[in-house]
Design a protein around this motif. Structure first.
Motif, mmCIF file in Angstrom:
data_model
loop_
_atom_site.group_PDB
_atom_site.id
_atom_site.type_symbol
_atom_site.label_atom_id
_atom_site.label_comp_id
_atom_site.label_asym_id
_atom_site.label_seq_id
_atom_site.Cartn_x
_atom_site.Cartn_y
_atom_site.Cartn_z
ATOM 1 N N ASN A 1 9.513 -3.991 -13.561
ATOM 2 C CA ASN A 1 10.699 -3.804 -12.720
ATOM 3 C C ASN A 1 10.346 -3.294 -11.330
ATOM 4 O OD1 ASN A 1 9.831 -1.303 -13.551
ATOM 5 N ND2 ASN A 1 11.878 -0.472 -13.938
ATOM 6 N N THR A 2 9.058 -3.365 -10.959
ATOM 7 C CA THR A 2 8.642 -2.954 -9.614
ATOM 8 C C THR A 2 8.107 -4.187 -8.883
ATOM 9 O OG1 THR A 2 6.249 -2.555 -9.868
ATOM 10 C CG2 THR A 2 7.723 -0.878 -10.796
ATOM 11 N N PRO A 3 7.739 -4.052 -7.598
ATOM 12 C CA PRO A 3 7.141 -5.204 -6.903
ATOM 13 C C PRO A 3 5.667 -5.402 -7.235
ATOM 14 C CG PRO A 3 8.203 -3.654 -5.365
ATOM 15 C CD PRO A 3 8.075 -2.944 -6.669
ATOM 16 N N TYR A 4 5.086 -4.603 -8.130
ATOM 17 C CA TYR A 4 3.639 -4.594 -8.295
ATOM 18 C C TYR A 4 3.211 -4.890 -9.729
ATOM 19 C CZ TYR A 4 4.421 -2.499 -3.833
ATOM 20 O OH TYR A 4 4.880 -2.295 -2.566
ATOM 21 N N SER A 5 1.982 -5.432 -9.833
ATOM 22 C CA SER A 5 1.440 -5.744 -11.149
ATOM 23 C C SER A 5 0.942 -4.487 -11.848
ATOM 24 C CB SER A 5 0.286 -6.740 -11.007
ATOM 25 O OG SER A 5 0.716 -7.866 -10.281
ATOM 26 N N ASP A 6 0.402 -3.557 -11.060
ATOM 27 C CA ASP A 6 -0.126 -2.316 -11.629
ATOM 28 C C ASP A 6 0.416 -1.135 -10.839
ATOM 29 O OD1 ASP A 6 -2.056 -3.440 -13.610
ATOM 30 O OD2 ASP A 6 -2.865 -4.325 -11.767
ATOM 31 N N PRO A 7 1.703 -0.823 -10.999
ATOM 32 C CA PRO A 7 2.259 0.283 -10.213
ATOM 33 C C PRO A 7 1.633 1.613 -10.624
ATOM 34 C CG PRO A 7 3.832 -0.459 -11.871
ATOM 35 C CD PRO A 7 2.687 -1.439 -11.888
ATOM 36 N N PRO B 1 1.912 5.658 -11.468
ATOM 37 C CA PRO B 1 2.962 6.336 -12.251
ATOM 38 C C PRO B 1 4.180 6.726 -11.416
ATOM 39 C CG PRO B 1 0.798 7.144 -12.906
ATOM 40 C CD PRO B 1 0.566 6.225 -11.736
ATOM 41 N N LEU B 2 3.961 7.209 -10.204
ATOM 42 C CA LEU B 2 5.115 7.661 -9.422
ATOM 43 C C LEU B 2 5.927 6.485 -8.861
ATOM 44 C CD1 LEU B 2 3.851 10.867 -7.553
ATOM 45 C CD2 LEU B 2 5.289 10.685 -9.596
ATOM 46 N N VAL B 3 5.258 5.381 -8.526
ATOM 47 C CA VAL B 3 6.021 4.199 -8.080
ATOM 48 C C VAL B 3 6.790 3.621 -9.272
ATOM 49 C CG1 VAL B 3 5.795 1.814 -7.266
ATOM 50 C CG2 VAL B 3 4.628 3.672 -6.058
ATOM 51 N N VAL C 1 0.286 0.462 0.884
ATOM 52 C CA VAL C 1 -0.347 0.306 2.197
ATOM 53 C C VAL C 1 -1.547 -0.614 2.026
ATOM 54 C CG1 VAL C 1 -1.522 1.472 4.103
ATOM 55 C CG2 VAL C 1 0.399 2.600 2.945
ATOM 56 N N ASP C 2 -1.560 -1.704 2.786
ATOM 57 C CA ASP C 2 -2.665 -2.676 2.751
ATOM 58 C C ASP C 2 -2.989 -3.120 1.327
ATOM 59 O OD1 ASP C 2 -2.762 -2.488 5.495
ATOM 60 O OD2 ASP C 2 -4.333 -0.963 5.492
ATOM 61 N N GLY C 3 -1.947 -3.322 0.550
ATOM 62 C CA GLY C 3 -2.126 -3.849 -0.800
ATOM 63 C C GLY C 3 -2.440 -2.808 -1.854
ATOM 64 N N VAL C 4 -2.561 -1.543 -1.449
ATOM 65 C CA VAL C 4 -2.851 -0.480 -2.415
ATOM 66 C C VAL C 4 -1.544 0.258 -2.716
ATOM 67 C CG1 VAL C 4 -4.157 1.639 -2.853
ATOM 68 C CG2 VAL C 4 -5.190 -0.240 -1.512
ATOM 69 N N VAL C 5 -1.144 0.250 -3.973
ATOM 70 C CA VAL C 5 0.104 0.910 -4.362
ATOM 71 C C VAL C 5 -0.075 2.428 -4.212
ATOM 72 C CG1 VAL C 5 1.835 1.157 -6.175
ATOM 73 C CG2 VAL C 5 0.542 -0.970 -5.970
ATOM 74 N N ALA C 6 0.950 3.074 -3.663
ATOM 75 C CA ALA C 6 0.826 4.495 -3.315
ATOM 76 C C ALA C 6 0.753 5.369 -4.557
ATOM 77 C CB ALA C 6 2.008 4.904 -2.445
ATOM 78 N N ARG D 1 -0.421 -3.788 6.528
ATOM 79 C CA ARG D 1 0.667 -4.196 5.627
ATOM 80 C C ARG D 1 1.216 -2.943 4.968
ATOM 81 N NH1 ARG D 1 -2.065 -7.221 1.256
ATOM 82 N NH2 ARG D 1 -3.981 -6.335 2.066
ATOM 83 N N VAL D 2 2.462 -2.632 5.193
ATOM 84 C CA VAL D 2 3.071 -1.446 4.589
ATOM 85 C C VAL D 2 4.386 -1.866 3.934
ATOM 86 C CG1 VAL D 2 3.983 0.871 4.977
ATOM 87 C CG2 VAL D 2 2.030 0.077 6.335
#
Ligand SMILES: [Cu+2]
Length: 410
Positions: free
Chosen positions: A157-163, A165-167, A285-290, A306-307
């Motif tokens: 349910n997020t924009p990422y394949s490997d979010p 924990p906080l995202v 940021v730049d493809g790295v999930v925060a 990319r942010v």
């Protein structure tokens, strides 16, 4: 011999090609959206174009042209679901070498003048990508050969394949079933709610210098960069009035309709976008999930940066009371401008005709469906309470809690 004198005008603004059937095209893309069947091939060529600036000055550019939409700046937005096969049939219609690359994902290698080549690659992990021509860097990119690719993850349910924990927690908190309805009333994130702010800058004198070179001769990047001084600043291909009033560029929605703003920088200026009326969470940021998706209202966007930002679409943090008693306040716009101040201007000082836009609260209603432009008049003179969703508690308390913890809006 000079370059060709008869060049087509390119168009600008958002067009989308979705690969396969598994990805959601944003509903607000009203025209210019196309879907390729599974295994379909996007025809993409590199061409010379004239591209009209906000003050009607035609400026020589290079552009990616797709078979459906013609030459565009930025190039057509690519959308895919992670793992979907992407086929791109490239043709270089110019007289020097060009290429197509997404760093870390795919690189066509140089295509000589007139050469064609088909690229096939699997859509990478969920996230926001910049595609561009990496040859003779940074010249070919800055001349207009750039675009964005959005990949949605295969699951989740997020924009990422490997979010992180906080995202993951942030996205889990959204919606009626979420964990923090007092902060996030309304809906879960709808994967159709993506906006792209793709920054670029244009020095028309440098572009003209490139145009006047003998056919096939590439400019020395040092010559291109020496004294580089952009006069025009683009946000997803538009600027000033046009970027501010294009619903495909300005994020919009009801309270409780969270959105993702994917910001990228294809140009040579470092940008510092500032959004009014809300705070955003910086989620990648730049493809790295925060690891820590802290909230901010201004962020740095260096060249090729990319942010991704999460826009909560909550009531403005310093709005009190909420909703405002005057329903004529809706739709309620707030500004985004760039704190690299010259990028708010065009042609050496024409303000605010640069990289500026808005975001807009369509109505005080909590959650979807989003109030349409046609519906705006229907709110006038009506009681805001009519739009309150009874199942969701604490719409007003989001602002109250935020005040106590000391967040202002700007
Ligand atoms: Cu500001």
């Amino acid at each position: 011999m000079k370059r060709r004198e008869f060049i087509k005008y390119g168009a600008y603004g958002v067009t989308v090609v979705a690969f396969g059937s598994m990805v959601t095209i944003p509903q607000f893309i009203k025209v210019g959206a196309a879907r390729l069947p599974n295994g379909g091939t996007l025809k993409l060529s590199m061409k010379e174009v004239l591209f009209e600036m906000v003050d009607k000055r035609p400026v020589y550019h290079w552009a990616f042209a797709d078979a459906m939409h013609g030459p565009r700046i930025p190039g057509v937005m690519l959308m895919a679901r992670e793992g979907e096969m992407i086929n791109i049939a490239l043709t270089n219609e110019m007289d020097e070498a060009h290429a197509f690359a997404i760093p870390g994902v795919v690189d066509s290698g140089p295509l000589a003048a007139g050469e064609s080549r088909t690229l096939t690659f699997a859509a990478p992990r969920g996230g926001t990508y910049l595609y561009f021509d990496p040859l003779n860097a940074p010249v070919n990119r800055v001349m207009g050969l750039y675009g964005a690719m959005i990949v949605l993850p295969a699951a989740g349910n997020t924009p990422y394949s490997d979010p992180t924990p906080l995202v993951q927690g942030l996205f889990d908190a959204l919606g009626d079933q979420g964990t923090m309805p007092e902060f996030f009333p309304g809906d879960a994130w709808d994967p159709a709610r993506n906006w792209v702010w793709l920054f670029a800058a244009v020095d028309h004198k440098k572009n003209e210098m490139v145009r006047n070179l003998p056919a096939g001769q590439a400019i020395d990047p040092e010559v291109f960069l020496d004294g580089y001084l952009p006069q025009y600043f683009l946000l997803t291909g538009k600027s000033g009035f046009f970027s501010s009033h294009d619903p495909e560029i300005f994020p919009h929605g009801n309270i409780g309709q969270p959105a993702i703003i994917r910001t990228l920088n294809a140009g040579l200026a470092t940008h510092s976008p500032h959004i009014h009326g809300t705070h955003l969470a910086q989620i990648a940021v730049d493809g790295v999930v925060a690891e820590n998706p802290f909230s901010l209202d201004t962020w740095s966007l260096p060249p090729l940066g990319r942010v991704d930002l999460f826009h909560p679409f909550v009531a403005p943090l310093d709005a009190f009371p909420w909703p405002p008693s005057n329903i004529l306040e809706f739709p309620m716009p707030f500004t985004m401008h760039c704190h690299t101040e010259m990028s708010q201007t065009a042609a050496g000082g024409n303000y605010p005709q640069g990289a500026v836009t808005d975001w807009e609260i369509r109505s005080p209603q909590v959650g979807g469906p989003e109030a349409s432009e046609e519906e705006f008049p229907s709110f006038r003179g009506m009681d805001p309470a009519m739009f309150k969703r009874t199942s969701t508690a604490g719409r007003g308390s989001a602002g109250h809690v935020a005040k106590e913890s000391g967040h202002g809006s700007h």
